[in-house]
Design a protein around this motif. Structure first.
Motif, PDB file in Angstrom:
ATOM      1  N   ILE A  15       0.891  -1.102  -0.237  1.00  0.00           N
ATOM      2  CA  ILE A  15       0.042  -0.136  -0.116  1.00  0.00           C
ATOM      3  C   ILE A  15       1.324   1.018   0.162  1.00  0.00           C
ATOM      4  N   ASP A  16       1.936   1.156   0.882  1.00  0.00           N
ATOM      5  CA  ASP A  16       3.165   2.496   1.029  1.00  0.00           C
ATOM      6  C   ASP A  16       4.642   1.566   1.461  1.00  0.00           C
ATOM      7  N   ASP A  17       5.492   2.541   0.775  1.00  0.00           N
ATOM      8  CA  ASP A  17       6.415   2.433   1.386  1.00  0.00           C
ATOM      9  C   ASP A  17       7.023   3.450   1.655  1.00  0.00           C
ATOM     10  N   TYR A  18       6.069   4.656   0.763  1.00  0.00           N
ATOM     11  CA  TYR A  18       6.640   5.903   2.021  1.00  0.00           C
ATOM     12  C   TYR A  18       7.764   6.936   1.091  1.00  0.00           C
ATOM     13  N   SER A  19       7.990   5.659   0.157  1.00  0.00           N
ATOM     14  CA  SER A  19       9.111   7.071  -0.832  1.00  0.00           C
ATOM     15  C   SER A  19       8.581   7.964  -1.537  1.00  0.00           C
ATOM     16  N   ARG A  20       7.292   8.044  -1.479  1.00  0.00           N
ATOM     17  CA  ARG A  20       6.545   8.866  -2.506  1.00  0.00           C
ATOM     18  C   ARG A  20       5.474  10.102  -1.871  1.00  0.00           C
ATOM     19  N   TYR A  21       5.626   9.404  -0.189  1.00  0.00           N
ATOM     20  CA  TYR A  21       4.819  10.279   0.756  1.00  0.00           C
ATOM     21  C   TYR A  21       5.370  12.193   0.177  1.00  0.00           C
ATOM     22  N   SER A  22       6.526  12.507   0.652  1.00  0.00           N
ATOM     23  CA  SER A  22       6.526  13.764   0.190  1.00  0.00           C
ATOM     24  C   SER A  22       5.732  14.708  -0.514  1.00  0.00           C
ATOM     25  N   THR A  23       5.484  13.677  -1.530  1.00  0.00           N
ATOM     26  CA  THR A  23       5.022  13.848  -3.105  1.00  0.00           C
ATOM     27  C   THR A  23       3.598  14.459  -2.537  1.00  0.00           C
ATOM     28  N   ASN A  24       2.531  13.481  -1.069  1.00  0.00           N
ATOM     29  CA  ASN A  24       1.057  12.822  -0.684  1.00  0.00           C
ATOM     30  C   ASN A  24       0.673  11.952  -1.855  1.00  0.00           C
ATOM     31  N   THR A  25       1.566  10.690  -2.218  1.00  0.00           N
ATOM     32  CA  THR A  25       1.566  10.267  -2.983  1.00  0.00           C
ATOM     33  C   THR A  25       1.701   8.430  -1.948  1.00  0.00           C
ATOM     34  N   ASN A  26       1.222   7.530  -2.159  1.00  0.00           N
ATOM     35  CA  ASN A  26       1.469   6.246  -2.002  1.00  0.00           C
ATOM     36  C   ASN A  26       1.898   4.813  -2.926  1.00  0.00           C
ATOM     37  N   SER A  27       1.842   3.938  -2.401  1.00  0.00           N
ATOM     38  CA  SER A  27       2.695   3.042  -3.440  1.00  0.00           C
ATOM     39  C   SER A  27       1.793   2.987  -4.344  1.00  0.00           C
ATOM     40  N   LEU A  28       0.654   3.298  -4.220  1.00  0.00           N
ATOM     41  CA  LEU A  28      -0.748   2.375  -5.177  1.00  0.00           C
ATOM     42  C   LEU A  28      -0.911   4.069  -5.949  1.00  0.00           C
ATOM     43  N   GLY A  29      -0.314   4.821  -6.254  1.00  0.00           N
ATOM     44  CA  GLY A  29      -0.503   6.132  -6.672  1.00  0.00           C
ATOM     45  C   GLY A  29      -1.363   7.133  -6.306  1.00  0.00           C
ATOM     46  N   VAL A  30      -2.059   7.101  -4.764  1.00  0.00           N
ATOM     47  CA  VAL A  30      -3.231   7.415  -4.715  1.00  0.00           C
ATOM     48  C   VAL A  30      -2.600   8.798  -3.519  1.00  0.00           C
ATOM     49  N   TRP A  31      -3.569   9.441  -3.113  1.00  0.00           N
ATOM     50  CA  TRP A  31      -3.449  10.064  -1.491  1.00  0.00           C
ATOM     51  C   TRP A  31      -3.512   9.962  -0.315  1.00  0.00           C
ATOM     52  N   THR A  32      -2.394   9.962  -0.242  1.00  0.00           N
ATOM     53  CA  THR A  32      -2.040  10.291   1.684  1.00  0.00           C
ATOM     54  C   THR A  32      -2.034  11.301   2.423  1.00  0.00           C
ATOM     55  N   SER A  33      -2.231  11.575   3.588  1.00  0.00           N
ATOM     56  CA  SER A  33      -1.760  12.709   3.871  1.00  0.00           C
ATOM     57  C   SER A  33      -2.138  12.245   5.411  1.00  0.00           C
ATOM     58  N   ASP A  34      -1.207  13.997   6.452  1.00  0.00           N
ATOM     59  CA  ASP A  34      -2.095  14.001   7.396  1.00  0.00           C
ATOM     60  C   ASP A  34      -2.736  14.824   7.786  1.00  0.00           C
ATOM     61  N   ASP A  35      -2.894  15.456   6.701  1.00  0.00           N
ATOM     62  CA  ASP A  35      -3.711  17.006   6.304  1.00  0.00           C
ATOM     63  C   ASP A  35      -3.627  17.871   7.427  1.00  0.00           C
ATOM     64  N   GLY A  36      -1.215  17.819   7.760  1.00  0.00           N
ATOM     65  CA  GLY A  36      -0.907  18.977   8.994  1.00  0.00           C
ATOM     66  C   GLY A  36      -1.001  18.333  10.180  1.00  0.00           C
ATOM     67  N   SER A  37      -2.001  18.101  10.612  1.00  0.00           N
ATOM     68  CA  SER A  37      -2.392  17.310  12.049  1.00  0.00           C
ATOM     69  C   SER A  37      -1.225  17.282  12.567  1.00  0.00           C
ATOM     70  N   CYS A  38      -0.095  15.874  12.265  1.00  0.00           N
ATOM     71  CA  CYS A  38       0.801  15.579  12.302  1.00  0.00           C
ATOM     72  C   CYS A  38       2.308  16.845  13.538  1.00  0.00           C
ATOM     73  N   THR A  39       2.721  16.590  14.199  1.00  0.00           N
ATOM     74  CA  THR A  39       4.086  17.648  14.292  1.00  0.00           C
ATOM     75  C   THR A  39       5.278  17.106  13.449  1.00  0.00           C
TER      76      THR A  39
END
Length: 613
Positions: free
Chosen positions: A28-52
């Motif tokens: 689902i996600d190896d977090y290699s593209r998390y900085s672009t809010n994209t998971n390994s399936l090419g779909v949106w992933t985010s924390d919406d700025g909720s974490c620090t």
């Protein structure tokens, strides 16, 4: 630009016992593209700025962050849903490291009753507790989410992190294939239908800690399951490059072993990604069969940045490893402790070189702990036993196709032969196949020099007199519409059946109804024996068409097979295939073709599933 027609995509799973092929978890996600809010399936992933202080570690495939009362992280699936349980997955797996012992977190799954864009998502919750400051892998079966529909998943959410001081870590997140082990462990969990519930689940998800004894499983590098995978596709059971770069005189794969015959300056390598063996693997091992006096060199390559293009080399000779050979197959280990200063956290490749004689390797694998043992060779399954039968029929006549009196021609005077002449011998009116479980190889016997109309024998039977293994398939090949061998495709198609379903009780004769071959039998080319999946030999003394079967023989019903298409059947259309892809990327590809409104077929080879979309 869109083109009319049908697009066929073959996503092959070559793994290995690998564990491969259809037994592989979906990333689902190896977090290699998390900085672009994209998971390994090419779909949106985010924390919406909720974490620090969220940070992305692409090398170690993880994210780290600080938590607060509102912190959450979610990852979506391609619209309209992911049919996870339908496609063979039974749970969620992810790694996690808490800032303090005894910490907990909530995992939310959002599902819909039907897989449609308009369906309203429903949330179910599951609390994982008892987390520690070690990196752990948590496996949660779908059954732990009360009321969730795992056949229509929209997203997962990580939230309600119990500790707000310190740094949390979440790593590779996968869907778990149904055959993966996932027994209970000592992790305390709470199954809930809403975040406030605290009832303890009766069945716990599993957890493994990399540093904990007994939690490690040997990691297969290559089980040498296929000649074509190694010498045509050039990759190993880890789906990573493996080759000799043409330096060997020969490389022969058979019976889950590889035999390397050297030339001058020969070498052979297998890429390992950037495997971390820290607190987990003690070395790499395999069985080796080599004559007395054989020597070779072993090189382990590492890179702190996981850059395989500029590795650090760590080299030992077989003598330095304490290896001696006697001609027998023996297990040998490559302990990491033997290499001074080896970076065991970033192992990128293993290279064998400086061979002075022929060597044969058994399965190659990382082993857990201090000492290793041979990686188990997968056993061949037995041919399927028929569960239903059909009435016997009677054809018009008998025709002897092959009695193996001539090494180059059959009894009809037409060609017979195979892909690799070293895998069969013809002698004394018999042919003996020694394919050594290499399912890529075939043998053929022709019915004519062009097209042969075999419909008159539709009620007859193909009879094969044999001894030995029946673990192979028999196919009837069909010519193209013009019966022109100079035009592609040639053959146009074929249909095959599993020989073992059609044997008599004495295992001496095979009787296959001609009408079980779903081809245009007016354009028959000939028969082929293929898909040998046992290392045992098969000896055939006669191939013929007979009018009917002996009394007492139970004719099995036909198992449905999907048609094989090598050309488009609709005018003004085209098709092409992408072969030997990584199944972990299938959902990402599916999203792309859905967006383009293209029809796609996924064929997972070496599996029992055929999935159309």
């Amino acid at each position: 630009m869109l083109f009319p027609g049908t697009f066929f995509l073959a996503a092959s799973l070559l793994s290995s016992g690998a564990q491969a092929a259809c037994s592989q978890d979906l990333v689902i996600d190896d977090y290699s593209r998390y900085s672009t809010n994209t998971n390994s399936l090419g779909v949106w992933t985010s924390d919406d700025g909720s974490c620090t202080a969220l940070r992305v570690d692409t090398v170690n495939k993880r994210i780290t962050f600080g938590s607060n009362a509102n912190c959450y992280i979610y990852t979506n699936f391609p619209d309209p849903c992911l049919k996870a349980s339908t496609e063979g997955y039974n749970g969620l797996s992810f790694s996690v490291k808490a800032p303090a012992g005894g910490a907990s977190m909530l995992v939310e799954i959002q599902t819909t009753t039907t897989c449609s864009a308009s369906a309203v998502a429903k949330s179910s919750y599951f609390t994982v507790s008892g987390l520690t400051t070690n990196t752990e892998t948590v496996n949660i079966p779908f059954t732990q989410w009360a009321g969730a529909n795992a056949a229509s998943i929209k997203s997962f959410v990580f939230a309600s992190f119990s500790t707000t001081s310190g740094t949390w870590e979440i790593g590779p997140t996968n869907l778990v294939w149904k055959t993966a082990s996932g027994g209970s462990s000592s992790v305390k969990v709470t199954s809930t239908t809403k975040p406030s519930s605290t009832s303890e689940a009766s069945t716990s998800p599993s957890r493994t800690t990399s540093a904990a004894p007994g939690s490690c499983t040997d990691l297969l590098i290559d089980d040498w399951s296929s000649q074509s995978r190694l010498t045509f596709l050039f990759y190993n059971a880890m789906l990573l490059p493996s080759s000799d770069d043409g330096t060997m005189s020969s490389i022969v794969v058979a019976d889950n072993h590889v035999t390397l015959t050297k030339k001058n300056s020969s070498y052979f390598y297998s890429m390992l990604g950037c495997t971390s063996a820290t607190n987990k693997y003690g070395g790499i091992g395999m069985t080796i069969k080599a004559a007395a006096g054989t020597t070779l060199q072993v090189e382990l390559q590492t890179s702190a940045s996981c850059d395989s293009g500029n590795p650090t080399s760590n080299v030992l000779s077989s003598a330095q490893l304490g290896w001696t050979f006697s001609g027998a197959e023996v297990y040998y280990s490559i302990p990491f402790s033997k290499f001074s200063g080896l970076d065991v956290g970033h192992i990128t490749a293993i290279v064998f070189s400086n061979f002075n004689q022929v060597v044969t390797f058994g399965p190659l694998a990382f082993y857990c702990g201090i000492t290793g043992s041979p990686y188990p060779i997968p056993s061949s399954s037995q041919p399927a036993v028929p569960t239903s039968t059909v009435p016997a029929t009677s054809g018009p006549n008998s025709i002897v196709i092959d009695a193996f009196a001539n090494p180059n021609a059959n009894a009809l005077g037409f060609w017979h032969g195979g892909d690799n002449p070293t895998t069969y011998t013809i002698s004394a009116g018999k042919i003996t196949f020694a394919m050594k479980a290499n399912a890529d190889l075939s043998w053929y016997t022709q019915l004519s020099g062009s097209c042969s109309d075999f419909t008159a024998n539709d009620n007859g039977y193909l009879h094969i007199a044999y001894t030995g293994s029946s673990a192979f398939s028999v196919a009837l090949q069909q010519h193209n519409p013009t019966c022109n061998a100079q035009l592609a495709p040639y053959p146009q198609t074929w249909d095959d059946v599993e020989a073992g379903r059609y044997t008599n009780s004495a295992k001496t004769d095979i009787y296959i109804p001609m009408n079980h071959f779903k081809t245009d039998r007016k354009k028959s080319i000939g028969f082929s024996f293929k898909g040998f999946y046992s290392s045992a030999t098969t000896t055939v003394s006669k191939i013929e068409i007979v009018e009917t079967v002996p009394a007492g023989f139970s004719v099995p019903s036909k198992l449905e097979t999907a048609p094989l298409y090598f050309a488009c059947t609709r005018p003004n259309s085209f098709a092409f295939a992408i072969d030997d892809g990584d199944p972990a990327l299938a959902q990402q590809v599916l999203q792309a073709v859905n967006a383009a409104d293209i029809k796609v077929s996924f064929f997972n080879r070496w599996c029992t599933t055929l999935r159309f979309r």
